[in-house]
Every structure is written in C-alpha cells, then in structure tokens.
Design an enzyme around this catalytic site. Structure first.
Site, short mmCIF file in Angstrom:
data_model
loop_
_atom_site.label_atom_id
_atom_site.label_comp_id
_atom_site.label_asym_id
_atom_site.label_seq_id
_atom_site.Cartn_x
_atom_site.Cartn_y
_atom_site.Cartn_z
N GLN A 143 64.33 69.39 35.36
CA GLN A 143 64.03 70.47 34.99
C GLN A 143 64.42 71.19 33.84
OE1 GLN A 143 65.94 73.71 35.28
NE2 GLN A 143 64.22 74.72 34.64
N HIS A 263 59.55 81.45 41.65
CA HIS A 263 61.43 81.19 41.29
C HIS A 263 62.03 81.54 42.54
CE1 HIS A 263 63.55 79.83 37.81
NE2 HIS A 263 64.55 80.28 38.51
#
Length: 368
Positions: A143, A263
């Site tokens: 990521q 998130h």
C-alpha cells in the site's frame, strides 16, 4: 559452533480463544497502552462513519437457498492470479509494532499460515524486505501513500517489486489525517519506526514516526495511476473509492483494481458506511477490474454480504491488530481461522458450495 541464540523476531506468541471479532477490542485494550489502543480503535470526529460501517450490514439481507446439495463448502478463491484459502485480506495498517513487537512480521506470518492475502503499509514498522522474507512467496500487496519525493516513491516501488508484490494499492483518501480526538486527549504521537522511510534515508533504525503524513503528497490526480504503473510494471489498485464516478475515472486512467473503503471511518466522518456504497460502485465497475472492500467487517456473514454485492476480496483491519496484540502471529491466524469458520457456516446455510455461488447469491438491501 552455533552462534548465540538470536532474539525471536516473532516475540511472544500464544493461541487465543476467539468467540467473535467484536469482543477482541475490549480484550486488546487490557494489553495495549492507552495511547496505542486509542490510536488503533478510534474513528474521526464523532465516529459516525466508523460505527456505520458495521451497523449498515444490518440493512443487507441474504436470501438463503435450500436443497442445493451443498456439503463442505469451499471458500478458496484466486485474486490477481494468487490462490487463497479464503477471500480475506489483512487491510494495510500503519506501524503494527504498536500492537506487538513483531509488527508486520507477525501479521505476515499469521496471514501466510491462514492462507490469506497480506498487505503492507508505507508507514510500516518493518521494511518491505523484512516483511517479504517472512511472507516467503505468500500473496502480498504493498500500500502506497504517495510521497512528495518521487525518488523516494521509486525506492518504495522498487522494493515492493523485488519483494514480489502482486500489486500496488494507492491510497487516495488520506492526503492528510482525519481529526481523532482520542489522540488529542491522550497527547499521543505515533511511536516507533517508519522503517521504509529510514531504509531510504539512512538504512538504520531509530527514526521516529511523528507527523505521519508529512512525507505524503496532498494534490493527487488521475495521472498518478499511469505514472506508477509505467514505472513499476505492477497493477495499480486505487484505495478509498466511495463514489461510482471515481471508480469509472480510475479505471479509465488505467487502474487495475478498485478498493472500496472509507479508511475504517478514520478520515471523513459523515460519509456512509462503506457497504452502502459497494453496490453502486460494483455496478459502475461492471466486472472490468477486481474490487477489494473493507469497512466494519466483523462476521463471516459480513464477508458473504460484501462478496454478493460485488467485492472479490474483503479486508479486515482492527480485528487483526487486536489478534496480533493478544497472541502475536498466532493470534492473527486465530482471528482469520475463526472468520473462515463463520464463512463456512454461512455458505452452508445460504446454499453456496463455492465462492462463485456466493457471488451469485441474492441479497436485499435498503440502499441498492
């Protein structure tokens, strides 16, 4: 002569009894420091979106089929060519040594032993190379928080490619951090290494992790997708998609995957639960690229609901952090194994023999 015994990189490891994923939080609070627990557990502002991520699953209803000849369901799947025992992903989380000294090493080993996909954050407490050594060929993605420094970005991409990453997950919803009141009340500043940053700057440990987003670019645009893909030669998955139009734009710009996520409710509070946005985004994607989903997943039934609404891989964040805190890599595996057990039960009771059946399962929702 054998050298002196080296410290075990996985630290203290023990099995944990998992009743359900939700109860892990209270147990983890007892073993984590106040600041560390607050950082991992909280959402932004009032926490509406964080809580809605889970409660929104109550508005998705599976329509079970009977007399389908199902026995011993098979939840194995493939994602971007990688064979997995279950369609689960350890969602990228910063600085996992906050939960356990082994950090990403424990997370990687737990994921490998459970047969699920692992992802590593740019802001990891262990380097890409250190984590890859533990993964040892197991499915892995990296990521990326897009750095301001292109040379640093190239370094990260080179390391990820050398480590065998299947894809780069570009996080697009976190150009700065959400307002998190527990961190303010606790006067908490993230502790530990930013291992990938130190590897680039000095190759040594000891760099603090304060100012987490200091190195990240704020002005992100669609042109980054082709730039990253061209340099790395790896598929680029865009994380933080909450609007169908953004999914379409990302695919048009060259994205090889869409990651539906808010998130964990840690950025913009007041956004819908992630599962509420999945059906419309999946319809817009229209099977052109694979979809990853995360947000509030605490049950095997949640996994099935996400898959039925269009996801191909389902990410879990905080529960794996709590498993890591309670039992090291074994705790991570135990959390995954419990979730796999719940998935197996749900597949049997909905009449689904395989993941292909789950993807075709009919569901009713109040938002799609």
């Amino acid at each position: 002569m054998v050298d002196a015994v080296k410290a075990d990189p996985f630290g203290k490891v023990n099995a944990i009894d998992v009743l359900d994923l939700a109860s892990l939080e209270a147990r983890a609070e007892k073993v984590l420091g106040r600041g560390e627990f607050g950082y991992i557990s909280e959402g932004s502002d009032d926490g509406y979106t964080m809580h809605r991520n889970t409660t929104a699953f109550q508005d998705v209803h599976m329509l079970p089929r009977v007399l389908q000849g199902v026995e011993n369901p098979d939840q194995s799947t493939t994602f971007m060519g990688a064979k997995l025992a279950s369609p689960l992903l350890t969602a990228p989380i910063a600085s996992n040594t906050l939960a356990h000294p082994s950090g990403e090493l424990g997370l990687a080993k737990g994921a490998k032993e459970a047969g699920i996909m692992m992802s590593q954050s740019t802001f990891a407490s262990k380097t890409i190379a250190e984590t890859a050594a533990v993964s040892d060929g197991a499915p892995y993605m990296f990521q990326l928080y897009m750095p301001k420094d292109w040379e640093y970005c190239q370094y990260l991409l080179d390391e990820a490619k050398q480590a065998g990453a299947l894809a780069i997950i570009l996080t697009a919803d976190s150009t700065l951090g959400g307002y998190r009141e527990k961190d303010v009340m606790n006067h908490y500043h993230l502790k530990g290494r930013l291992a990938n940053l130190e590897g680039y700057n000095t190759g040594q440990s000891g760099v603090g992790a304060g100012g987490l987003f200091k190195e990240s670019m704020q002005k992100l645009d669609l042109g980054l997708i082709s730039k990253l893909a061209s340099y790395s030669g790896l598929p680029i998955i865009i994380k933080g998609i909450q609007h169908p139009a953004d999914a379409v734009a990302a695919i048009t710009a060259g994205a090889a995957g869409i990651y539906v996520s808010n998130h964990g409710g840690r950025q913009l509070d007041g956004a819908p639960g992630a599962i509420e946005q999945l059906p419309a985004i999946a319809a817009a994607v229209d099977h052109r690229v694979p979809i990853i989903f995360d947000g509030g997943v605490q049950r095997g039934t949640h996994v099935l609901k996400a898959l039925a609404l269009g996801a191909d891989l389902v990410g879990i964040g905080r529960p794996f952090s709590y498993g890591l805190a309670l039992g090291g890599w074994q705790g991570v595996k135990d959390v995954a194994d419990h979730l796999k057990m719940e998935i197996n039960i749900a597949m049997q009771l909905t009449g689904c023999q395989t993941m292909a059946d789950v993807k075709q399962m009919k569901v009713k929702t109040t938002f799609a």
